[in-house]
Motif scaffolding. Structure first.
Motif, PDB file in Angstrom:
ATOM      1  N   LEU A 199       0.843  -1.193   0.000  1.00 51.93           N
ATOM      2  CA  LEU A 199       0.000   0.000   0.000  1.00 51.93           C
ATOM      3  C   LEU A 199       0.877   1.242   0.000  1.00 51.93           C
ATOM      4  O   LEU A 199       1.921   1.264   0.647  1.00 51.93           O
ATOM      5  CB  LEU A 199      -0.905   0.036   1.236  1.00 51.93           C
ATOM      6  N   HIS A 200       0.421   2.253  -0.740  1.00 52.15           N
ATOM      7  CA  HIS A 200       1.091   3.561  -0.707  1.00 52.15           C
ATOM      8  C   HIS A 200       0.195   4.500   0.089  1.00 52.15           C
ATOM      9  O   HIS A 200      -0.947   4.757  -0.294  1.00 52.15           O
ATOM     10  CB  HIS A 200       1.303   4.089  -2.128  1.00 52.15           C
ATOM     11  N   ILE A 201       0.681   4.986   1.205  1.00 55.99           N
ATOM     12  CA  ILE A 201      -0.095   5.837   2.097  1.00 55.99           C
ATOM     13  C   ILE A 201       0.332   7.284   1.888  1.00 55.99           C
ATOM     14  O   ILE A 201       1.490   7.639   2.151  1.00 55.99           O
ATOM     15  CB  ILE A 201       0.116   5.437   3.575  1.00 55.99           C
ATOM     16  N   PHE A 202      -0.620   8.116   1.421  1.00 51.15           N
ATOM     17  CA  PHE A 202      -0.234   9.492   1.098  1.00 51.15           C
ATOM     18  C   PHE A 202      -1.201  10.534   1.657  1.00 51.15           C
ATOM     19  O   PHE A 202      -0.810  11.680   1.871  1.00 51.15           O
ATOM     20  CB  PHE A 202      -0.112   9.678  -0.422  1.00 51.15           C
ATOM     21  N   GLU A 203      -2.459  10.177   1.908  1.00 49.36           N
ATOM     22  CA  GLU A 203      -3.386  11.164   2.465  1.00 49.36           C
ATOM     23  C   GLU A 203      -3.060  11.407   3.937  1.00 49.36           C
ATOM     24  O   GLU A 203      -2.768  10.462   4.682  1.00 49.36           O
ATOM     25  CB  GLU A 203      -4.830  10.688   2.342  1.00 49.36           C
ATOM     26  N   PRO A 204      -3.126  12.669   4.401  1.00 46.13           N
ATOM     27  CA  PRO A 204      -2.782  12.980   5.792  1.00 46.13           C
ATOM     28  C   PRO A 204      -3.549  12.138   6.810  1.00 46.13           C
ATOM     29  O   PRO A 204      -2.961  11.672   7.797  1.00 46.13           O
ATOM     30  CB  PRO A 204      -3.143  14.467   5.909  1.00 46.13           C
ATOM     31  N   ARG A 205      -4.839  11.916   6.590  1.00 44.33           N
ATOM     32  CA  ARG A 205      -5.626  11.155   7.578  1.00 44.33           C
ATOM     33  C   ARG A 205      -5.164   9.705   7.674  1.00 44.33           C
ATOM     34  O   ARG A 205      -5.169   9.111   8.754  1.00 44.33           O
ATOM     35  CB  ARG A 205      -7.116  11.210   7.234  1.00 44.33           C
ATOM     36  N   TYR A 206      -4.734   9.139   6.550  1.00 44.59           N
ATOM     37  CA  TYR A 206      -4.291   7.744   6.583  1.00 44.59           C
ATOM     38  C   TYR A 206      -2.831   7.623   7.014  1.00 44.59           C
ATOM     39  O   TYR A 206      -2.429   6.594   7.555  1.00 44.59           O
ATOM     40  CB  TYR A 206      -4.558   7.070   5.237  1.00 44.59           C
ATOM     41  N   LYS A 207      -2.054   8.690   6.804  1.00 45.75           N
ATOM     42  CA  LYS A 207      -0.713   8.709   7.393  1.00 45.75           C
ATOM     43  C   LYS A 207      -0.835   8.705   8.915  1.00 45.75           C
ATOM     44  O   LYS A 207      -0.059   8.049   9.609  1.00 45.75           O
ATOM     45  CB  LYS A 207       0.067   9.945   6.907  1.00 45.75           C
TER      46      LYS A 207
END
Length: 202
Positions: free
Chosen positions: A21-29
């Motif tokens: 998975l590539h995590i890039f959105e602030p909420r999911y970071k």
């Protein structure tokens, strides 16, 4: 019941399956950062034009492949237990929900049904010129096989929601048999086309 951080995404994670998975959105970071710090799982649920499904899978981060300066992450997660989403909750930047464990209730497959499913899987692997991976026949056979073949999100979600390993194995065997036949026909067409320049009806 328990409250779980959720990652709605356009994929289905099966128990035992590993995906990057590539995590890039602030909420999911924020979500993944907390899960790493507390060594806690989060929930992956299929979300698409039809909305968010109520059956998902808990996910644990098994490897952090790369951390970027801006906080983005490349990670590998592994599917754990299935859950049913009872209701969404509020208060965090990321989605959260009350979930309950989803257990099997149906029969186990017979040895003949397991053999049929494994044979169909082997036919698909052979037709696709891929490498056959050994399977643990006594530990979620259907999920193991479905994790190794691209069946599409709808099929994977349907398998995830079934509460009978026997039903999953029988349904998957039928799907794999059809896939093997289609791959074999495609290979034959390509062989004929390359050998004489013509494709005759099968």
């Amino acid at each position: 019941m328990s409250d779980l951080g959720l990652f709605p995404v356009g994929l289905v994670l099966l128990p035992g399956e590993r995906v990057p998975l590539h995590i890039f959105e602030p909420r999911y970071k924020e979500l993944i950062g907390e899960c790493l710090e507390q060594e806690q799982p989060f929930g992956i649920v299929l979300a698409d034009d039809s909305g968010m499904r109520e059956i998902g899978t808990s996910a644990s981060v098994t490897e952090v492949l790369e951390r970027f300066d801006d906080g983005r992450l490349n990670i590998v997660v592994e599917g754990g237990e299935r859950f049913r989403l009872l209701e969404l909750t509020e208060g965090r930047s990321f989605a959260t929900g009350e979930v309950d464990s989803l257990e099997d209730e149906g029969d186990e497959p017979t040895e003949d049904e397991r053999d049929r499913c494994v044979a169909a899987y082997q036919r698909v692997v052979t037709a696709a010129d891929a490498e056959f991976e050994e399977l643990d026949r006594d530990a979620g056979l259907a999920f193991q096989i479905a994790a190794r073949i691209d069946l599409g999100t709808d099929v994977k979600q349907a398998l995830l929601e079934l509460r009978s390993e026997r039903e999953r194995v029988v349904r998957l065997a039928t799907l794999l048999e059809k896939a093997a036949e289609a791959l074999a026909r495609d290979r034959e067409v390509r062989h004929r086309a390359s050998s004489n320049g013509r494709v005759e009806p099968l």
